[in-house]
Motif scaffolding. Structure first.
Motif, PDB file in Angstrom:
ATOM      1  N   UNK A  93       3.713 -10.215   7.435  1.00 50.10           N
ATOM      2  CA  UNK A  93       4.418 -11.035   8.425  1.00 50.10           C
ATOM      3  C   UNK A  93       4.566 -10.355   9.782  1.00 50.10           C
ATOM      4  N   UNK A  94       4.881  -9.064   9.784  1.00 46.22           N
ATOM      5  CA  UNK A  94       5.237  -8.383  11.028  1.00 46.22           C
ATOM      6  C   UNK A  94       4.009  -7.794  11.722  1.00 46.22           C
ATOM      7  N   UNK A  95       4.033  -7.732  13.054  1.00 49.15           N
ATOM      8  CA  UNK A  95       2.997  -6.978  13.767  1.00 49.15           C
ATOM      9  C   UNK A  95       3.011  -5.524  13.321  1.00 49.15           C
ATOM     10  N   UNK A  96       1.868  -4.879  13.392  1.00 53.96           N
ATOM     11  CA  UNK A  96       1.752  -3.506  12.893  1.00 53.96           C
ATOM     12  C   UNK A  96       2.761  -2.574  13.558  1.00 53.96           C
ATOM     13  N   UNK A  97       2.960  -2.728  14.860  1.00 57.03           N
ATOM     14  CA  UNK A  97       3.889  -1.847  15.576  1.00 57.03           C
ATOM     15  C   UNK A  97       5.314  -2.023  15.077  1.00 57.03           C
ATOM     16  N   UNK A  98       5.697  -3.262  14.722  1.00 59.25           N
ATOM     17  CA  UNK A  98       7.035  -3.494  14.197  1.00 59.25           C
ATOM     18  C   UNK A  98       7.154  -3.022  12.748  1.00 59.25           C
ATOM     19  N   UNK A  99       6.096  -3.251  11.957  1.00 63.99           N
ATOM     20  CA  UNK A  99       6.151  -2.838  10.555  1.00 63.99           C
ATOM     21  C   UNK A  99       6.327  -1.320  10.433  1.00 63.99           C
ATOM     22  N   UNK A 100       5.787  -0.576  11.375  1.00 60.87           N
ATOM     23  CA  UNK A 100       5.961   0.872  11.348  1.00 60.87           C
ATOM     24  C   UNK A 100       7.416   1.282  11.515  1.00 60.87           C
ATOM     25  N   UNK A 101       8.229   0.377  12.034  1.00 64.29           N
ATOM     26  CA  UNK A 101       9.638   0.677  12.254  1.00 64.29           C
ATOM     27  C   UNK A 101      10.540   0.125  11.143  1.00 64.29           C
ATOM     28  N   UNK A 102       9.935  -0.286  10.049  1.00 58.69           N
ATOM     29  CA  UNK A 102      10.707  -0.754   8.897  1.00 58.69           C
ATOM     30  C   UNK A 102      10.813   0.377   7.880  1.00 58.69           C
ATOM     31  N   UNK A 103      12.021   0.667   7.446  1.00 57.96           N
ATOM     32  CA  UNK A 103      12.260   1.690   6.434  1.00 57.96           C
ATOM     33  C   UNK A 103      12.714   0.976   5.170  1.00 57.96           C
ATOM     34  N   UNK A 104      12.064   1.284   4.058  1.00 54.50           N
ATOM     35  CA  UNK A 104      12.381   0.625   2.792  1.00 54.50           C
ATOM     36  C   UNK A 104      13.193   1.562   1.908  1.00 54.50           C
ATOM     37  N   UNK A 105      14.238   1.021   1.295  1.00 59.09           N
ATOM     38  CA  UNK A 105      15.077   1.796   0.377  1.00 59.09           C
ATOM     39  C   UNK A 105      15.153   1.078  -0.960  1.00 59.09           C
ATOM     40  N   UNK A 106      15.262   1.844  -2.016  1.00 58.88           N
ATOM     41  CA  UNK A 106      15.425   1.274  -3.351  1.00 58.88           C
ATOM     42  C   UNK A 106      16.905   1.073  -3.649  1.00 58.88           C
ATOM     43  N   UNK A 107      17.179   0.220  -4.641  1.00 58.66           N
ATOM     44  CA  UNK A 107      18.554   0.016  -5.069  1.00 58.66           C
ATOM     45  C   UNK A 107      19.011   1.126  -5.982  1.00 58.66           C
ATOM     46  N   UNK A 108      20.233   0.986  -6.480  1.00 61.18           N
ATOM     47  CA  UNK A 108      20.762   1.975  -7.407  1.00 61.18           C
ATOM     48  C   UNK A 108      19.991   1.938  -8.720  1.00 61.18           C
ATOM     49  N   UNK A 109      19.781   3.089  -9.285  1.00 65.11           N
ATOM     50  CA  UNK A 109      19.023   3.181 -10.532  1.00 65.11           C
ATOM     51  C   UNK A 109      19.728   2.400 -11.644  1.00 65.11           C
TER      52      UNK A 109
END
Length: 474
Positions: free
Chosen positions: A67-83
């Motif tokens: 969905x996002x332009x490459x430049x914006x996707x580079x600024x997305x940080x993904x985190x996992x939930x609690x184990x």
């Protein structure tokens, strides 16, 4: 947690532009609803040149990579939930409505808790000035995001909608049973998770939402709309670029005279020159409170009087039952269920329809209604909740919710009126486009939000609660 972008180098001696971290446990354009809010906020901030990053749950990676332009996707940080909490969401989707709501509430909180240490680290590493958590929009759901080392903004919040009295029986037994204890539980949880009470600014969409906030979270409240449209993505058919494919067999140009001052006429002869069925569209999740069953019954009545089709874009636990209902009405051949479509295709289908319809019974906002208005499409909606804030007789039809029979009949009558009168459709649609431009342009909302960031930073600098030293653990 994955971090793919480091801080930009600050240069020059002038004041540095705000650096913003948008934090959201859920981000999705595909599923619509409040999940689209953090993406649109992030996208408009980036379009404005604001140094912004998005922290969200890892489940959004596949969609956002497309969905996002490459430049914006580079600024997305993904985190996992609690184990260990993954099965709560997975199995919760299969539970009855009341239990499914509880499971989603637990999922929201555990994802947010997991993001707290990530957010604190990003504030340090990216030199963040403002952390903005736009959802959950519910005024009673707590947030653990506090003492992050930067100013904190929450919202805009918008919630607290109950079903119309005539439809109260639609609430699940569990929802009704817990209704009395929810305010007490919300107050207790907001004492434990103090993100909202300690935020530098809490944004609300209206006075109703302000009144539902726990008292501890009313310290610094500002009103900002939670609903907006990126106008460049939802164009009137006449405004489509020359190299873009117009909708096949699309409606005539919507450039009629100014909007009517009163409600649409009760009836009228078939419109001259109309050689094809009128096309109605609904876009949203297929869940009980969206009222799609009411919409199907209304369409069946309208179809007895005028040639028409109904397209339903979206998915959810009610889809199979609704498809069976469409067949039982005898109009199944005129109703199509499309499932989820990407945003560009949703816009194309909105531009191709003759009117947008929604019988939603618990809508605090109604973004799809605004998107239809942005495309100069008239709207037929239930006269309840968020619809009352954006729709009146100048842009569409509000159908009475005094009873199910009345709502079905008034929606059917409105479909017939609009199917027969393309001139009326054009007037209502043109008025709707003007209203969205004046009130619901995302760029206008972002202007106000950026000003709020300055207020939040000033509060933080003056020793606001959020300035307390970040805790070492959640």
């Amino acid at each position: 947690m994955e971090l793919r972008d480091g801080p930009d180098q600050a240069g020059g001696s002038g004041p540095r532009a705000r650096r913003v971290l948008v934090v959201s446990h859920y981000a999705s354009e595909r599923n619509g609803g409040e999940g689209s809010i953090p993406l649109r906020l992030f996208g408009r901030l980036r379009a404005r040149g604001v140094e912004a990053w998005l922290l969200t749950h890892v489940s959004a990676r596949a969609e956002l990579s497309q969905l996002l332009p490459a430049a914006d996707f580079k600024r997305v940080i993904f985190a996992r939930g609690l184990r260990g909490f993954g099965p709560v969401f997975t199995w919760g989707e299969r539970l009855p409505a009341g239990l499914r709501t509880i499971a989603w509430g637990i999922t929201q909180l555990e994802r947010q808790v997991a993001m707290v240490p990530v957010a604190r680290r990003l504030v340090r590493e990216l030199a963040i000035d403002v952390v903005h958590q736009p959802i959950s929009v519910s005024p009673v759901i707590p947030s653990p995001l506090t003492r992050l080392g930067a100013a904190v903004v929450m919202g805009p919040l918008n919630g607290g909608m109950e079903l119309p009295p005539a439809f109260a029986g639609r609430d699940s037994a569990l929802y009704a049973l817990t209704k009395a204890v929810r305010p007490v539980a919300a107050t207790a949880l907001n004492r434990l998770m103090r993100g909202r009470p300690e935020a530098d600014v809490v944004l609300v969409a209206n006075d109703r939402t302000r009144s539902l906030l726990p008292r501890s979270a009313r310290r610094n409240v500002t009103e900002v709309s939670d609903m907006g449209v990126v106008l460049a993505s939802w164009l009137v058919p006449d405004e489509l670029p020359a190299d873009g494919p117009p909708p096949e067999d699309g409606p005539p140009p919507e450039d009629g005279p100014p909007p009517a001052s009163g409600p649409p006429p009760a009836s009228g002869p078939p419109a001259g020159g109309e050689s094809r069925p009128a096309r109605f569209l609904f876009l949203g999740r297929l869940v009980g409170w969206k009222g799609v069953d009411i919409l199907l019954d209304a369409f069946a009545l309208a179809r007895e009087q005028v040639p028409a089709s109904l397209e339903i874009v979206g998915d959810g636990p009610e889809r199979a039952r609704l498809a069976e209902q469409a067949d039982r009405t005898g109009r199944g051949a005129d109703v199509s269920f499309r499932g989820w479509l990407d945003p560009a295709e949703c816009a194309r289908r909105m531009q191709a329809c003759d009117a947008y319809v929604s019988a939603s019974l618990q809508e605090s906002g109604g973004i799809a209604v605004l998107e239809a208005m942005a495309c100069a499409r008239p709207v037929i909606v239930s006269a309840w909740g968020g619809h009352l804030a954006s729709v009146d007789a100048a842009v569409g039809v509000l159908a009475d919710v005094s009873s199910r029979d009345i709502l079905v009949r008034e929606m059917a009558d409105a479909m017939v009126r609009l199917a027969r009168d393309p001139g009326l459709r054009a007037r209502l649609g043109a008025s709707g486009r003007r209203r969205v431009e004046a009130r619901y342009d995302w760029d206008v909302i972002v202007d106000r939000t950026v000003a709020v960031y300055d207020e939040a930073v000033a509060s933080y600098a003056a020793g606001g609660i959020s300035r307390a030293r970040p805790a070492s653990r959640v």
